[in-house]
Design a protein around this motif. Structure first.
Motif, PDB file in Angstrom:
ATOM      1  N   GLU A   6       0.843  -1.209   0.000  1.00 27.53           N
ATOM      2  CA  GLU A   6       0.000   0.000   0.000  1.00 27.53           C
ATOM      3  C   GLU A   6       0.875   1.254   0.000  1.00 27.53           C
ATOM      4  O   GLU A   6       0.579   2.240  -0.652  1.00 27.53           O
ATOM      5  CB  GLU A   6      -0.904   0.021   1.241  1.00 27.53           C
ATOM      6  N   GLN A   7       1.946   1.190   0.787  1.00 26.21           N
ATOM      7  CA  GLN A   7       2.815   2.362   0.946  1.00 26.21           C
ATOM      8  C   GLN A   7       4.273   1.951   0.825  1.00 26.21           C
ATOM      9  O   GLN A   7       4.618   0.806   1.108  1.00 26.21           O
ATOM     10  CB  GLN A   7       2.583   2.979   2.324  1.00 26.21           C
ATOM     11  N   VAL A   8       5.092   2.907   0.400  1.00 24.75           N
ATOM     12  CA  VAL A   8       6.535   2.654   0.341  1.00 24.75           C
ATOM     13  C   VAL A   8       7.304   3.880   0.838  1.00 24.75           C
ATOM     14  O   VAL A   8       6.790   5.002   0.818  1.00 24.75           O
ATOM     15  CB  VAL A   8       7.044   2.364  -1.092  1.00 24.75           C
ATOM     16  N   THR A   9       8.523   3.611   1.244  1.00 21.68           N
ATOM     17  CA  THR A   9       9.436   4.688   1.620  1.00 21.68           C
ATOM     18  C   THR A   9      10.158   5.152   0.359  1.00 21.68           C
ATOM     19  O   THR A   9      10.654   4.320  -0.404  1.00 21.68           O
ATOM     20  CB  THR A   9      10.469   4.162   2.634  1.00 21.68           C
ATOM     21  N   VAL A  10      10.181   6.470   0.136  1.00 20.43           N
ATOM     22  CA  VAL A  10      10.863   7.013  -1.053  1.00 20.43           C
ATOM     23  C   VAL A  10      11.771   8.168  -0.639  1.00 20.43           C
ATOM     24  O   VAL A  10      11.549   8.788   0.401  1.00 20.43           O
ATOM     25  CB  VAL A  10       9.845   7.523  -2.110  1.00 20.43           C
ATOM     26  N   PRO A  11      12.782   8.467  -1.449  1.00 13.78           N
ATOM     27  CA  PRO A  11      13.651   9.610  -1.141  1.00 13.78           C
ATOM     28  C   PRO A  11      12.857  10.915  -1.174  1.00 13.78           C
ATOM     29  O   PRO A  11      11.959  11.075  -1.996  1.00 13.78           O
ATOM     30  CB  PRO A  11      14.684   9.592  -2.269  1.00 13.78           C
ATOM     31  N   HIS A  12      13.196  11.812  -0.272  1.00 12.26           N
ATOM     32  CA  HIS A  12      12.540  13.120  -0.223  1.00 12.26           C
ATOM     33  C   HIS A  12      13.616  14.201  -0.331  1.00 12.26           C
ATOM     34  O   HIS A  12      14.464  14.329   0.552  1.00 12.26           O
ATOM     35  CB  HIS A  12      11.754  13.250   1.093  1.00 12.26           C
ATOM     36  N   GLN A  16      18.597  22.372   0.235  1.00  9.57           N
ATOM     37  CA  GLN A  16      19.902  22.515   0.886  1.00  9.57           C
ATOM     38  C   GLN A  16      20.772  21.259   0.694  1.00  9.57           C
ATOM     39  O   GLN A  16      21.512  20.888   1.587  1.00  9.57           O
ATOM     40  CB  GLN A  16      19.737  22.789   2.371  1.00  9.57           C
ATOM     41  N   ARG A  17      20.609  20.613  -0.450  1.00  4.73           N
ATOM     42  CA  ARG A  17      21.419  19.445  -0.787  1.00  4.73           C
ATOM     43  C   ARG A  17      21.271  18.297   0.199  1.00  4.73           C
ATOM     44  O   ARG A  17      22.238  17.572   0.487  1.00  4.73           O
ATOM     45  CB  ARG A  17      22.900  19.848  -0.878  1.00  4.73           C
ATOM     46  N   GLN A  18      20.047  18.148   0.695  1.00  6.61           N
ATOM     47  CA  GLN A  18      19.790  17.051   1.634  1.00  6.61           C
ATOM     48  C   GLN A  18      18.651  16.201   1.103  1.00  6.61           C
ATOM     49  O   GLN A  18      17.653  16.722   0.594  1.00  6.61           O
ATOM     50  CB  GLN A  18      19.400  17.609   3.013  1.00  6.61           C
ATOM     51  N   ILE A  19      18.834  14.891   1.234  1.00 12.26           N
ATOM     52  CA  ILE A  19      17.779  13.955   0.842  1.00 12.26           C
ATOM     53  C   ILE A  19      17.440  13.094   2.048  1.00 12.26           C
ATOM     54  O   ILE A  19      18.311  12.405   2.594  1.00 12.26           O
ATOM     55  CB  ILE A  19      18.228  13.059  -0.336  1.00 12.26           C
ATOM     56  N   THR A  20      16.188  13.184   2.486  1.00 15.51           N
ATOM     57  CA  THR A  20      15.723  12.327   3.577  1.00 15.51           C
ATOM     58  C   THR A  20      14.779  11.300   2.955  1.00 15.51           C
ATOM     59  O   THR A  20      14.863  11.010   1.773  1.00 15.51           O
ATOM     60  CB  THR A  20      15.008  13.174   4.656  1.00 15.51           C
ATOM     61  N   THR A  21      13.886  10.741   3.761  1.00 14.85           N
ATOM     62  CA  THR A  21      12.903   9.814   3.193  1.00 14.85           C
ATOM     63  C   THR A  21      11.512  10.247   3.619  1.00 14.85           C
ATOM     64  O   THR A  21      11.336  10.986   4.578  1.00 14.85           O
ATOM     65  CB  THR A  21      13.130   8.362   3.666  1.00 14.85           C
ATOM     66  N   THR A  22      10.528   9.776   2.876  1.00 13.92           N
ATOM     67  CA  THR A  22       9.137  10.015   3.224  1.00 13.92           C
ATOM     68  C   THR A  22       8.338   8.790   2.781  1.00 13.92           C
ATOM     69  O   THR A  22       8.862   7.912   2.096  1.00 13.92           O
ATOM     70  CB  THR A  22       8.611  11.319   2.582  1.00 13.92           C
ATOM     71  N   GLY A 319      23.092   1.893  -4.082  1.00 12.92           N
ATOM     72  CA  GLY A 319      21.729   1.578  -3.663  1.00 12.92           C
ATOM     73  C   GLY A 319      20.981   2.851  -3.315  1.00 12.92           C
ATOM     74  O   GLY A 319      21.590   3.902  -3.078  1.00 12.92           O
ATOM     75  N   VAL A 320      19.649   2.755  -3.272  1.00 12.32           N
ATOM     76  CA  VAL A 320      18.846   3.949  -3.001  1.00 12.32           C
ATOM     77  C   VAL A 320      19.091   4.477  -1.581  1.00 12.32           C
ATOM     78  O   VAL A 320      18.940   5.669  -1.314  1.00 12.32           O
ATOM     79  CB  VAL A 320      17.346   3.690  -3.275  1.00 12.32           C
ATOM     80  N   ASP A 321      19.524   3.597  -0.685  1.00 20.43           N
ATOM     81  CA  ASP A 321      19.851   4.037   0.681  1.00 20.43           C
ATOM     82  C   ASP A 321      21.098   4.920   0.691  1.00 20.43           C
ATOM     83  O   ASP A 321      21.396   5.578   1.683  1.00 20.43           O
ATOM     84  CB  ASP A 321      20.032   2.827   1.598  1.00 20.43           C
ATOM     85  N   GLU A 322      21.833   4.946  -0.420  1.00 18.61           N
ATOM     86  CA  GLU A 322      23.042   5.787  -0.510  1.00 18.61           C
ATOM     87  C   GLU A 322      22.828   6.992  -1.428  1.00 18.61           C
ATOM     88  O   GLU A 322      23.798   7.577  -1.931  1.00 18.61           O
ATOM     89  CB  GLU A 322      24.209   4.960  -1.056  1.00 18.61           C
ATOM     90  N   ILE A 323      21.586   7.377  -1.638  1.00 20.55           N
ATOM     91  CA  ILE A 323      21.293   8.417  -2.625  1.00 20.55           C
ATOM     92  C   ILE A 323      21.913   9.771  -2.244  1.00 20.55           C
ATOM     93  O   ILE A 323      22.355  10.526  -3.115  1.00 20.55           O
ATOM     94  CB  ILE A 323      19.766   8.528  -2.886  1.00 20.55           C
ATOM     95  N   GLN A 324      21.992  10.053  -0.943  1.00 19.17           N
ATOM     96  CA  GLN A 324      22.631  11.301  -0.514  1.00 19.17           C
ATOM     97  C   GLN A 324      24.088  11.341  -0.989  1.00 19.17           C
ATOM     98  O   GLN A 324      24.543  12.313  -1.598  1.00 19.17           O
ATOM     99  CB  GLN A 324      22.554  11.412   1.020  1.00 19.17           C
TER     100      GLN A 324
END
Ligand SMILES: [Zn+2]
Ligand SMILES: [Zn+2]
Length: 342
Positions: A6-12, A16-22, A319-324
């Motif tokens: 139903e839901q997934v975690t995606v980069p946000h 300011q050159r920061q990527i978190t998740t949402t 990997g997407v966990d290393e997108i920052q």
């Protein structure tokens, strides 16, 4: 096919050159739509504003993935691997009907810019912008987009007005410049001389490995660079740097019948000495924006026939966990194409 979450975690991209998740809801495809599970998405210089300023859209416009759900009226089988054409073209306007799908007058979206793109686990698209790639690995398949697509389109734009291109000058050896270099070689043959300049030695090493003739701009002007490689006035200059000064320098250097192609956005360009240069030498100035959907077919054949050569452009896979870290690396300038894999 496994059941969709139903839901997934995606980069946000928060700015300011920061990527978190949402967390986002996984959309279900409506009529004419496909849902892809994204496997790879290449970083692009045009994402700099999203990286710097943030966005609620999930970026990523060089995506490759697998069809995991399909809406009513679609014909693509589940499990089909393919890439996503950035521009959600209408297919019906005057330009689309003439195959100028990159000039659609009724575009529904630019994927990854105003609609969620390929850094999320799933991407919802209209079927007409999906292009199946067969058994090509999906990370490599991303080369069909901004690299071979945009690069090849620029060469083809020049070929519209020049029938015997022998020398090409490319200011800017970032990913787009490397793509133009590669497509010059693949479309025009090994004999075409391609001089390519940049301020970053790392990029010029890559360009040299791909049979480009490097010019380090901090040490040499373009004119001296051409001379250094035993060449004179280029037939075509394809600007991938976006600097007005560099474009003006190219215009001044071009041969009779010379063609200036602007791929980079950025600053302007001045047509100086209209009679003495532009008219007298019968020069052409052409813009080149992305590419048309139908060009993917020929480029897929070229990619399948030249995989080792094209693979050189991909220098980092994360990997997407290393997108920052991926974005920091990429905008640090010492990479070719950086790919996020999931
Ligand atoms: Zn791009
Ligand atoms: Zn259209």
């Amino acid at each position: 096919m496994p059941a969709l979450p139903e839901q997934v975690t995606v980069p946000h991209f928060v700015g300011q050159r920061q990527i978190t998740t949402t967390t986002k809801t996984v959309p279900r495809p409506g009529a004419g739509q496909l849902l892809l599970q994204v496997k790879a998405n290449a970083l692009c210089g045009s994402e700099r504003p999203q990286w710097a300023n943030g966005t609620t859209v999930t970026p990523g416009h060089e995506a490759a993935g697998i069809v995991v759900a399909a809406g009513e009226g679609t014909t693509t089988p589940l499990g089909t691997p393919g890439v996503v054409f950035l521009m959600d073209f209408c297919g019906n306007c005057r330009n689309c009907r003439q195959n100028f799908t990159n000039q659609c007058l009724n575009k529904r979206a630019d994927m990854g810019f105003n609609q969620d793109g390929g850094y999320g686990q799933y991407e919802l698209i209209h079927e007409n912008i999906f292009f199946p790639v067969g058994d090509l690995p999906l990370t490599e398949a991303t080369m069909l987009l901004d690299i071979m697509g945009t690069g090849g389109h620029a060469i083809n734009r020049a070929r519209l007005v020049h029938s015997d291109i022998q020398t090409i000058l490319i200011p800017g050896a970032g990913p787009i410049g490397l793509g133009v270099l590669a497509m010059a070689k693949l479309l025009l043959g090994d004999d075409v001389k391609v001089v390519i300049s940049d301020v970053v030695p790392y990029r010029l090493k890559l360009a040299e490995a791909m049979d480009g003739l490097p010019v380090l701009s901090t040490e040499m002007s373009l004119a001296d660079g051409l001379k250094y490689h035993g060449l004179q006035a280029p037939d075509v200059a394809i600007d991938c740097a976006g600097k007005a000064m560099v474009r003006d320098e190219c215009m001044a250097l071009l041969a009779h019948r010379g063609v200036m192609v602007s791929v980079a956005h950025g600053e302007g360009l001045t047509v100086k000495n209209l009679y003495g240069d532009f008219v007298f030498r019968e020069m052409t100035l052409i813009g080149s924006e992305y590419f048309a959907y139908h060009e993917l077919e020929d480029n897929l054949k070229l990619l399948n026939a030249n995989r080792a050569y094209m693979d050189q452009i991909i220098t980092h896979r994360l990997g997407v966990d290393e997108i920052q870290r991926a974005f920091e690396l990429f905008f640090g300038g010492e990479t070719g194409k950086v790919i996020i894999e999931q």
